[in-house]
Design a protein around this motif. Sequence first.
Motif, short mmCIF file in Angstrom:
data_model
loop_
_atom_site.label_atom_id
_atom_site.label_comp_id
_atom_site.label_asym_id
_atom_site.label_seq_id
_atom_site.Cartn_x
_atom_site.Cartn_y
_atom_site.Cartn_z
N LEU A 86 0.85 -1.19 0.00
CA LEU A 86 0.00 0.00 0.00
C LEU A 86 0.88 1.23 0.00
O LEU A 86 1.70 1.40 0.91
N THR A 87 0.73 2.04 -0.99
CA THR A 87 1.48 3.30 -1.06
C THR A 87 0.71 4.26 -1.97
O THR A 87 -0.02 3.81 -2.86
N PRO A 88 0.87 5.57 -1.76
CA PRO A 88 0.18 6.50 -2.66
C PRO A 88 0.78 6.49 -4.07
O PRO A 88 0.16 6.98 -5.02
N PHE A 130 -0.91 -0.95 -4.62
CA PHE A 130 -2.14 -0.16 -4.77
C PHE A 130 -2.09 1.13 -3.95
O PHE A 130 -1.52 1.16 -2.85
N SER A 131 -2.77 2.15 -4.50
CA SER A 131 -3.11 3.36 -3.74
C SER A 131 -4.62 3.36 -3.60
O SER A 131 -5.34 2.93 -4.51
N ILE A 132 -5.14 3.85 -2.46
CA ILE A 132 -6.60 3.94 -2.35
C ILE A 132 -7.11 5.33 -2.70
O ILE A 132 -8.32 5.56 -2.66
N GLY A 133 -6.25 6.24 -3.09
CA GLY A 133 -6.75 7.55 -3.49
C GLY A 133 -5.63 8.57 -3.52
O GLY A 133 -4.54 8.34 -2.99
N TYR A 135 -4.36 11.08 -1.99
CA TYR A 135 -4.09 11.83 -0.76
C TYR A 135 -3.08 11.00 0.02
O TYR A 135 -2.91 9.81 -0.24
N ILE A 136 -2.43 11.64 0.99
CA ILE A 136 -1.38 10.94 1.74
C ILE A 136 -1.90 10.61 3.13
O ILE A 136 -2.28 11.50 3.89
N LEU A 137 -1.92 9.33 3.45
CA LEU A 137 -2.29 8.87 4.79
C LEU A 137 -1.02 8.76 5.64
O LEU A 137 0.09 8.75 5.11
N GLY A 139 -0.06 6.21 7.14
CA GLY A 139 0.56 4.90 6.88
C GLY A 139 -0.37 4.07 6.03
O GLY A 139 -1.50 4.48 5.73
N GLY A 140 0.07 2.86 5.69
CA GLY A 140 -0.76 2.01 4.82
C GLY A 140 -1.85 1.25 5.55
O GLY A 140 -2.66 0.58 4.91
N ALA A 143 -5.37 2.04 4.54
CA ALA A 143 -5.55 1.62 3.14
C ALA A 143 -5.72 0.10 3.07
O ALA A 143 -6.55 -0.41 2.31
N1 ADE Z 1 -0.17 5.12 2.33
C1 ADE Z 1 -0.22 6.46 2.49
N2 ADE Z 1 -1.15 7.01 1.70
C2 ADE Z 1 -1.71 5.99 0.98
C3 ADE Z 1 -2.71 5.92 -0.01
N3 ADE Z 1 -3.34 7.00 -0.47
N4 ADE Z 1 -3.04 4.70 -0.51
C4 ADE Z 1 -2.39 3.60 -0.07
N5 ADE Z 1 -1.42 3.60 0.86
C5 ADE Z 1 -1.09 4.79 1.39
#
Ligand code: ADE
Length: 231
Positions: A86-88, A130-133, A135-137, A139-140, A143
Amino acid sequence: MIFTFVTLFQNLIEGYFQDSILKRAIDRDLIRLSYLNPRDYSQNKHNKVDDTAVGGGAGMVMNPQPLYDVLDDLKKSDEKVHIVFLTPVAKPFKQNDAKRLAKKSHIAFVSGRYEGIDERVIENYADEVFSIGDYILTGGELASLVMCDAISRNINGVLGNSDSLSIESFETPLLEAPSFSKPKVYEEISVPSEYLKGNHSKIRSLKLALSECKTKFFRPDQLIKHKTQSH
Ligand code: ADE
């Protein structure tokens, strides 16, 4: 289906499964959860799992060693495990992915914290990223919960009534028509009168019109998809 969460923060995840549909799915053994903490695999004498970025840049990056070791162990325990990061910086997660991934036997979600994960880990171990959108969370973890929830709904038996899947938004390009509960009139506002009359073909065509309206307003990109599919 087994879901393994590879995370430094198991506590952030556990609570979500303590109620509602996913709790029932666990009670019925339709889904099983497991957790792996990279910190338990750290060879650093203080169990450190992160360091400053090589080449400069703000923040801490998760080191490769604990993640390599935890993921090697995981793959040894189940060669069929499907490893998702999980990452943006990735393709967006969609309903079609949820449906497709629901057919796997074991999915592992790898959540990064801090500024991210050493890229070599992703290169070596990711089956998908995958990214879920956009924006920056922090952490994963959130997500991975979003993905786990959306996937679980597509596993046979998890939803009580299988009908509730097929008319949901994103099962077709149109957004779902509005729903109403009782009472029929609340604070002087009635549900649409057609919903009350019981003529199901009329209700269906009103719902289609309302779906098109909502989609045009909120998701014009989806409406174009609908128009090209229905012609
Ligand atoms: N980790 C930080 N932001 C995320 C995002 N938008 N989707 C998935 N993992 C994330």
